[in-house]
Design a protein around this motif. Structure first.
Motif, short mmCIF file in Angstrom:
data_model
loop_
_atom_site.label_atom_id
_atom_site.label_comp_id
_atom_site.label_asym_id
_atom_site.label_seq_id
_atom_site.Cartn_x
_atom_site.Cartn_y
_atom_site.Cartn_z
N PHE A 223 0.69 -2.25 -9.93
CA PHE A 223 -0.32 -2.77 -8.99
C PHE A 223 -0.88 -1.63 -8.14
N PHE A 224 0.01 -0.75 -7.68
CA PHE A 224 -0.43 0.43 -6.91
C PHE A 224 -1.39 1.27 -7.76
N HIS A 225 -1.04 1.49 -9.01
CA HIS A 225 -1.89 2.33 -9.87
C HIS A 225 -3.21 1.64 -10.20
N LEU B 215 1.53 7.03 -18.18
CA LEU B 215 2.26 7.03 -19.45
C LEU B 215 3.69 6.53 -19.27
N SER B 216 4.22 6.66 -18.06
CA SER B 216 5.61 6.20 -17.84
C SER B 216 5.66 4.77 -17.30
N ILE B 217 4.52 4.11 -17.24
CA ILE B 217 4.55 2.71 -16.78
C ILE B 217 4.89 1.78 -17.94
N GLY C 239 11.20 -4.65 -13.07
CA GLY C 239 10.54 -4.98 -11.79
C GLY C 239 9.86 -3.77 -11.17
N ALA C 240 10.52 -2.61 -11.23
CA ALA C 240 9.98 -1.41 -10.58
C ALA C 240 8.64 -0.99 -11.19
N PRO C 241 8.56 -0.81 -12.52
CA PRO C 241 7.25 -0.45 -13.06
C PRO C 241 6.18 -1.51 -12.86
N GLY D 201 8.46 1.77 -1.60
CA GLY D 201 8.53 1.20 -2.95
C GLY D 201 9.48 2.01 -3.82
N HIS D 202 9.70 3.27 -3.44
CA HIS D 202 10.62 4.12 -4.21
C HIS D 202 12.09 3.80 -3.94
N THR D 203 12.34 2.70 -3.27
CA THR D 203 13.70 2.21 -3.14
C THR D 203 14.17 1.58 -4.46
N VAL D 204 13.23 1.36 -5.36
CA VAL D 204 13.58 0.86 -6.71
C VAL D 204 13.01 1.81 -7.76
N GLY D 205 13.67 1.83 -8.91
CA GLY D 205 13.09 2.53 -10.05
C GLY D 205 13.62 3.93 -10.29
N ILE D 206 12.97 4.55 -11.27
CA ILE D 206 13.44 5.84 -11.76
C ILE D 206 12.33 6.89 -11.74
N GLY D 207 12.75 8.15 -11.77
CA GLY D 207 11.79 9.25 -11.86
C GLY D 207 12.30 10.27 -12.87
N HIS D 208 11.37 10.91 -13.56
CA HIS D 208 11.75 11.82 -14.64
C HIS D 208 12.00 13.25 -14.15
N CYS D 209 12.92 13.92 -14.84
CA CYS D 209 13.35 15.27 -14.45
C CYS D 209 12.21 16.28 -14.23
N PRO D 210 11.22 16.37 -15.13
CA PRO D 210 10.21 17.42 -14.94
C PRO D 210 9.48 17.32 -13.59
N LEU D 211 9.52 16.12 -12.99
CA LEU D 211 8.80 15.94 -11.73
C LEU D 211 9.58 16.47 -10.53
N ILE D 212 10.86 16.83 -10.76
CA ILE D 212 11.63 17.42 -9.65
C ILE D 212 12.21 18.80 -10.03
N PRO E 216 -2.02 9.72 -6.39
CA PRO E 216 -1.32 10.82 -5.71
C PRO E 216 -0.26 11.43 -6.63
N SER E 217 0.03 12.71 -6.39
CA SER E 217 1.01 13.40 -7.24
C SER E 217 2.32 13.53 -6.48
N PRO E 218 3.44 13.56 -7.21
CA PRO E 218 4.74 13.72 -6.52
C PRO E 218 4.88 15.10 -5.89
C1 HEM Z 1 2.77 7.96 -1.94
C2 HEM Z 1 2.36 8.39 -3.10
C3 HEM Z 1 3.14 8.13 -4.35
C4 HEM Z 1 3.46 9.06 -5.28
C5 HEM Z 1 3.11 10.53 -5.26
C6 HEM Z 1 4.22 8.39 -6.30
C7 HEM Z 1 4.70 8.99 -7.43
C8 HEM Z 1 5.59 8.40 -8.33
C9 HEM Z 1 6.16 9.05 -9.47
C10 HEM Z 1 5.86 10.46 -9.91
C11 HEM Z 1 7.03 8.18 -10.04
C12 HEM Z 1 7.97 8.43 -11.22
C13 HEM Z 1 7.32 8.34 -12.55
C14 HEM Z 1 8.30 8.65 -13.64
O1 HEM Z 1 8.86 9.73 -13.66
O2 HEM Z 1 8.52 7.77 -14.49
C15 HEM Z 1 6.97 6.97 -9.29
C16 HEM Z 1 7.71 5.85 -9.56
C17 HEM Z 1 7.57 4.68 -8.89
N1 HEM Z 1 6.67 4.40 -7.89
FE1 HEM Z 1 5.55 5.75 -6.90
N2 HEM Z 1 4.35 7.08 -5.97
C18 HEM Z 1 3.69 6.88 -4.79
C19 HEM Z 1 3.53 5.66 -4.13
C20 HEM Z 1 4.01 4.48 -4.61
C21 HEM Z 1 3.66 3.19 -4.08
C22 HEM Z 1 2.63 2.96 -3.00
C23 HEM Z 1 4.38 2.28 -4.77
C24 HEM Z 1 4.38 0.79 -4.64
C25 HEM Z 1 4.20 0.18 -3.52
C26 HEM Z 1 5.18 3.00 -5.74
C27 HEM Z 1 6.09 2.43 -6.58
C28 HEM Z 1 6.83 3.11 -7.51
C29 HEM Z 1 7.91 2.52 -8.28
C30 HEM Z 1 8.44 1.13 -8.12
C31 HEM Z 1 8.37 3.50 -9.16
C32 HEM Z 1 9.48 3.37 -10.20
C33 HEM Z 1 8.89 3.01 -11.55
C34 HEM Z 1 9.90 2.87 -12.67
O3 HEM Z 1 11.07 2.63 -12.45
O4 HEM Z 1 9.46 2.97 -13.84
N3 HEM Z 1 4.91 4.32 -5.62
N4 HEM Z 1 6.07 7.12 -8.26
#
Ligand code: HEM
Length: 329
Positions: free
Chosen positions: A70-72, A100-102, A63-65, A196-207, A167-169
């Motif tokens: 859609f954002f991307h 690439l991580s989508i 669900g998270a990706p 939206g970051h209430t769900v999903g994962i992020g990779h180590c190099p980004l932090i 945008p970049s992290p």
């Molecule tokens: C504000 C600027 C934003 C930045 C800089 C950003 C950046 C990122 C990065 C770097 C990741 C992790 C990628 C990885 O390591 O696999 C991520 C994950 C994610 N982002 Fe964002 N994001 C932003 C806004 C958003 C928005 C607007 C949404 C949706 C409304 C969103 C939804 C998500 C979700 C759901 C994940 C988790 C994906 C997964 O579990 O594979 N992000 N984002």
């Protein structure tokens, strides 16, 4: 004479009212409307919802990706499905670093195939992305919203555009505000959609820089809670390029409002999440969401998603309805 004039103006008023009544069409200025397929493909939204719910039963982390996709899509050339296109030379958006991580592109392709069977050439890939994002949020326990549809698909994808428009992290608040503003989204949308970051994962190099070498002196980001930093360091070693962590530990598959609680406690995962505390307006939004009964996040999210879904859309006669989401017709 006066009565004749009055009855004439009444007649014209009636004509105008009738015209307005019968020509009323809830299409917005962008040419989109909720229920665009009600007549042309009545089962479209049902097919999408059922498919999302089926795949998420098998893999609740998808669900998270799907939401991120859609954002991307919307931030690069607008919401017109360019993130789905594939080029032989691989210079497409899909191959840009942030994409690439989508995961989950095959989910979209399968849903599109089902829609083509039901009503060929009617439902666009860009609308599939918009509907899937909503249905993924709902499947993760979030609140639903009316998705505007009627988008048509673009014919161009370009790797460089994805690299420069997403945008970049590592971005600071000024940069995030500017980037969102350039897409017609305001500070509130930025704060809301970051949720939206209430769900999903992020990779180590980004932090890693936040944990190990923030100012070049082997230190951690002072804006990151030190206890939390210590915990993250145990999971992400400096050279780890593969591990991914839950961005909202403990509830990364649930669309709740805990993202804001984390950020307010200086436990935002990315610098870009933590940055929400560096502007008065985004900060006060974050803090408001942490108050009991003060949270408006669930309603706000739907509103901002609809707004994001209007970025650069193609409607009417421009663009096309792709037969397959990975290629132009
Ligand atoms: C504000 C600027 C934003 C930045 C800089 C950003 C950046 C990122 C990065 C770097 C990741 C992790 C990628 C990885 O390591 O696999 C991520 C994950 C994610 N982002 Fe964002 N994001 C932003 C806004 C958003 C928005 C607007 C949404 C949706 C409304 C969103 C939804 C998500 C979700 C759901 C994940 C988790 C994906 C997964 O579990 O594979 N992000 N984002």
């Amino acid at each position: 004479m006066v009565t004749l004039k009055m009855s004439l103006s009444c007649f014209f008023l009636l004509q105008i009212s009738l015209f307005l009544l019968f020509s009323f069409d809830p299409t917005n200025a962008h040419g989109l409307k909720v229920g665009f397929y009600d007549n042309t493909c009545p089962k479209a939204e049902l097919i999408v919802m059922k498919s999302v719910s089926d795949v998420m039963k098998k893999d609740p982390t998808i669900g998270a990706p799907l939401l991120r996709m859609f954002f991307h899509d919307c931030f690069v050339r607008g919401c017109e499905g360019s993130v789905l296109l594939e080029l032989k030379n691989k210079k497409d958006e899909k191959n840009a670093a942030p994409n690439l991580s989508i995961r989950g592109f095959e989910v979209i392709d399968n849903i599109k195939a089902s829609l083509e069977k039901e009503c060929p050439g009617v439902v666009s890939c860009s609308d599939v992305l918009a509907l899937v994002a909503r249905d993924a949020v709902v499947a993760m326990n979030g609140r639903s919203w009316g998705v505007e549809t009627g988008r048509r698909d673009g014919r161009v994808t370009n790797i460089n555009e994805a690299n420069s428009n997403l945008p970049s992290p590592f971005d600071n608040i000024t940069s995030l505000i500017t980037q969102f503003h350039s897409k017609g989204l305001d500070k509130k949308d930025l704060a809301v959609l970051s949720g939206g970051h209430t769900v999903g994962i992020g990779h180590c190099p980004l932090i890693a820089n936040r944990l190990y070498n923030f100012t070049g002196k082997g230190d951690s980001d002072p804006n990151l809670d030190s206890e939390y930093a210590a915990r993250l360091k145990q999971k992400c070693k400096p050279t780890d390029t593969t591990t991914a962590l839950e961005m909202d530990p403990g509830s990364f598959k649930t669309f709740d409002d805990s993202f804001f609680k984390l950020v307010s406690k200086r436990r935002g995962f990315f610098q870009s999440d933590a940055a929400l505390l560096d502007n008065q307006e985004t900060k006060s939004y974050v803090l408001k969401q942490t108050k009991n009964h003060g949270s408006t996040f669930f309603e706000d999210f739907g509103v901002s998603m609809v707004k994001m879904g209007r970025i650069g859309v193609l409607t009417g006669r421009v663009g096309e309805i792709r037969k397959k989401c990975t290629m132009v017709n």
